[in-house]
Design a protein around this motif. Structure first.
Motif, PDB file in Angstrom:
ATOM      1  N   ASP A  11       5.668 -14.176  -9.203  1.00  0.00           N
ATOM      2  CA  ASP A  11       5.820 -13.260  -8.414  1.00  0.00           C
ATOM      3  C   ASP A  11       7.069 -13.045  -8.030  1.00  0.00           C
ATOM      4  O   ASP A  11       7.907 -13.934  -7.626  1.00  0.00           O
ATOM      5  CB  ASP A  11       5.147 -13.853  -6.907  1.00  0.00           C
ATOM      6  N   HIS A  56       7.000  -8.084 -11.447  1.00  0.00           N
ATOM      7  CA  HIS A  56       6.137  -9.632 -11.627  1.00  0.00           C
ATOM      8  C   HIS A  56       5.916  -9.753 -12.992  1.00  0.00           C
ATOM      9  O   HIS A  56       6.231  -8.612 -13.783  1.00  0.00           O
ATOM     10  CB  HIS A  56       5.022  -9.223 -10.648  1.00  0.00           C
ATOM     11  N   ARG A 117      -1.470   6.555  -0.429  1.00  0.00           N
ATOM     12  CA  ARG A 117      -2.177   6.788   0.748  1.00  0.00           C
ATOM     13  C   ARG A 117      -0.898   7.074   1.919  1.00  0.00           C
ATOM     14  O   ARG A 117       0.208   6.909   1.545  1.00  0.00           O
ATOM     15  CB  ARG A 117      -3.045   5.954   1.126  1.00  0.00           C
ATOM     16  N   TYR A 118      -1.361   7.611   3.197  1.00  0.00           N
ATOM     17  CA  TYR A 118      -0.151   7.928   3.761  1.00  0.00           C
ATOM     18  C   TYR A 118       0.716   6.650   4.583  1.00  0.00           C
ATOM     19  O   TYR A 118       1.703   6.729   4.463  1.00  0.00           O
ATOM     20  CB  TYR A 118      -0.779   8.756   5.351  1.00  0.00           C
ATOM     21  N   MET A 119      -0.247   5.764   4.558  1.00  0.00           N
ATOM     22  CA  MET A 119       0.587   4.554   5.442  1.00  0.00           C
ATOM     23  C   MET A 119       0.763   3.299   4.447  1.00  0.00           C
ATOM     24  O   MET A 119       0.084   3.251   3.594  1.00  0.00           O
ATOM     25  CB  MET A 119      -0.440   3.888   6.450  1.00  0.00           C
ATOM     26  N   PRO A 120       1.928   2.800   4.537  1.00  0.00           N
ATOM     27  CA  PRO A 120       2.191   1.657   3.843  1.00  0.00           C
ATOM     28  C   PRO A 120       1.160   0.464   3.931  1.00  0.00           C
ATOM     29  O   PRO A 120       0.573   0.337   4.862  1.00  0.00           O
ATOM     30  CB  PRO A 120       3.476   1.309   3.967  1.00  0.00           C
ATOM     31  N   SER A 121       0.849  -0.394   2.959  1.00  0.00           N
ATOM     32  CA  SER A 121       0.216  -1.485   3.028  1.00  0.00           C
ATOM     33  C   SER A 121       1.013  -2.935   3.315  1.00  0.00           C
ATOM     34  O   SER A 121       2.093  -3.185   2.781  1.00  0.00           O
ATOM     35  CB  SER A 121      -0.442  -1.874   1.700  1.00  0.00           C
ATOM     36  N   ALA A 122       0.409  -3.527   4.411  1.00  0.00           N
ATOM     37  CA  ALA A 122       1.177  -4.743   4.842  1.00  0.00           C
ATOM     38  C   ALA A 122       0.797  -5.845   3.744  1.00  0.00           C
ATOM     39  O   ALA A 122       1.736  -6.624   3.301  1.00  0.00           O
ATOM     40  CB  ALA A 122       0.689  -5.261   6.122  1.00  0.00           C
ATOM     41  N   ILE A 123      -0.263  -5.908   3.308  1.00  0.00           N
ATOM     42  CA  ILE A 123      -0.854  -6.896   2.396  1.00  0.00           C
ATOM     43  C   ILE A 123      -0.007  -6.845   1.017  1.00  0.00           C
ATOM     44  O   ILE A 123       0.199  -7.727   0.329  1.00  0.00           O
ATOM     45  CB  ILE A 123      -2.471  -6.920   2.397  1.00  0.00           C
ATOM     46  N   GLU A 124      -0.080  -5.630   0.512  1.00  0.00           N
ATOM     47  CA  GLU A 124       0.270  -5.546  -0.930  1.00  0.00           C
ATOM     48  C   GLU A 124       1.853  -5.071  -1.009  1.00  0.00           C
ATOM     49  O   GLU A 124       2.218  -4.264  -1.671  1.00  0.00           O
ATOM     50  CB  GLU A 124      -0.677  -4.214  -1.435  1.00  0.00           C
ATOM     51  N   ARG A 125       2.367  -4.959  -0.114  1.00  0.00           N
ATOM     52  CA  ARG A 125       3.772  -4.410   0.373  1.00  0.00           C
ATOM     53  C   ARG A 125       4.731  -4.853  -0.759  1.00  0.00           C
ATOM     54  O   ARG A 125       5.607  -4.002  -1.236  1.00  0.00           O
ATOM     55  CB  ARG A 125       4.623  -4.910   1.582  1.00  0.00           C
ATOM     56  N   CYS A 238       4.705  -4.824 -13.417  1.00  0.00           N
ATOM     57  CA  CYS A 238       4.290  -6.158 -13.790  1.00  0.00           C
ATOM     58  C   CYS A 238       4.123  -6.166 -15.321  1.00  0.00           C
ATOM     59  O   CYS A 238       3.494  -5.316 -15.915  1.00  0.00           O
ATOM     60  CB  CYS A 238       2.971  -6.156 -13.117  1.00  0.00           C
TER      61      CYS A 238
END
Lengths: 244, 244
Positions: A11, A56, A117-125, A238
């Motif tokens: 990572d 990655h 998508r409109y909002m960013p992702s916390a988990i996949e940031r 990656c």
């Protein structure tokens, strides 16, 4: 001296790329430190590629030459014991003394993942490039075919690294979608500096309607970096596989 | 006072779960701090569930009561500006004054992800439960059916939280596989403390051949925590959806 070939997953979020640097923490440095702790030997670990900061890898190949003190079958476990959890040695084996992880590479496959998508992702940031406006995947798929084949990719290269030629052969470029993700896989005999990220930026231009798919051909032919898309963020990139 | 309902995504890796604690950083605390910075008001943010340390959420629901100073349409952007990148407000809207994120919940869906290969993953280290020995997915799928329906899940509950009854109705438990991953989704009208993680541990017992699928029925009937599997790690668990 034995030549040890290792396969790594990492990572890249917390590292300034593969290659050692005076003031920043890199993957190469971490591996060399681990090898030193295990063998007591200061080695140079040769990597298959100079991945950038934040990039990655699922199957990165590297090699190094060491003495006989540690049995080969112990390397994987011993190195993983010394390494942080964001770098994992998946395999370690002894190979021919002249094997060279970079020079012997015949090609690589990278993936690049967009979260659309409109909002960013916390988990996949740290694992995706977030694009908030809706992309037209069909147009992006159509654009892929222009990249495939042997081309001068000068328009898809960041200045800096000096290379003899910017001609490369792309054998595969395909797009998969799942959920809100658009992911492409690209295979080539070699890649120029930032090439995959600039192709990603160009595909995003196509998907957002800024250019038409067929204009990709003109951009490649122009060999003009200014005509291609932006260099998309490192976190979406990656290294999937290296071919020998 | 207005009642604001928010939908959150978060990566729980760096947090000691949802609920505020004297000496540890939690999601609830981070949200309350962000609301304070945005509105100047000290509110209590009511969460739909007390997720544990390291557990993730894709659609967590919470609510809080605040005055009129900040227009509702500005909450999402303003809160995200104040929050770290591992917590994202996906939606914010004004709801009925009596809406309560926990009491009004009619059910939830969680997912649990297992990485089933010999070596651990660097990239997914905080998102999956690594099981190195090969699991029999068909047996795990067979075991799922025994969990479905209304049962006393006393065998699948860690002591601690006092609840009136340990009877819950599981409406769905299905397993998907992709690559080296085994992922299950479970929906119920409510979950006991650690219930999903103990079910995950029990399914791993089934998949590794330690018990047969049909023994799951006996374990449920026994209401004996000692007969069920171990409490699988928090990092594999993710709150997917809350129903109202």
């Amino acid at each position: 001296m034995r030549n040890i070939r290792i396969k790594l997953e990492y990572d890249g979020t917390e590292y300034h790329g593969w290659q050692k640097q005076p003031h920043d923490v890199t993957i190469q440095e971490k591996i060399e430190e681990a090898v030193f702790k295990v063998t007591g030997e200061k080695v140079e670990v040769i990597g298959c590629s100079r991945t950038d900061s934040g990039v990655h890898a699922k199957e990165y190949i590297a090699n190094f030459h060491v003495g006989d003190r540690v049995p080969v079958f112990k390397f994987r476990g011993a190195l993983n014991y010394m390494l942080p959890n964001d770098i994992v040695v998946l395999e370690a084996e002894e190979v021919d003394e002249d094997f060279h992880a970079r020079y012997d590479s015949k090609g690589k496959t990278y993936s690049y993942t967009i979260l659309n998508r409109y909002m960013p992702s916390a988990i996949e940031r740290n694992l995706v490039y977030h694009v908030k406006y809706k992309l037209d995947v069909d147009k992006m798929k159509e654009a892929c075919k222009y990249f495939i084949g042997k081309h001068d990719f000068a328009a898809f290269k960041t200045q800096g690294a000096s290379v003899k030629t910017s001609v490369r052969t792309v054998s595969e470029l395909r797009i998969e979608t799942y959920g809100e993700h658009i992911k492409f896989y690209i295979s080539a005999d070699g890649f120029l500096y930032n090439m995959v990220r600039i192709i990603a930026g160009t595909l995003v231009m196509v998907g957002s309607g800024k250019i038409e798919p067929q204009q990709v051909k003109e951009i490649i032919d122009s060999k003009d970096r200014r005509r291609a898309g932006h260099c998309a963020p490192a976190c979406g990139l990656c290294l999937e596989k290296v071919f020998y």
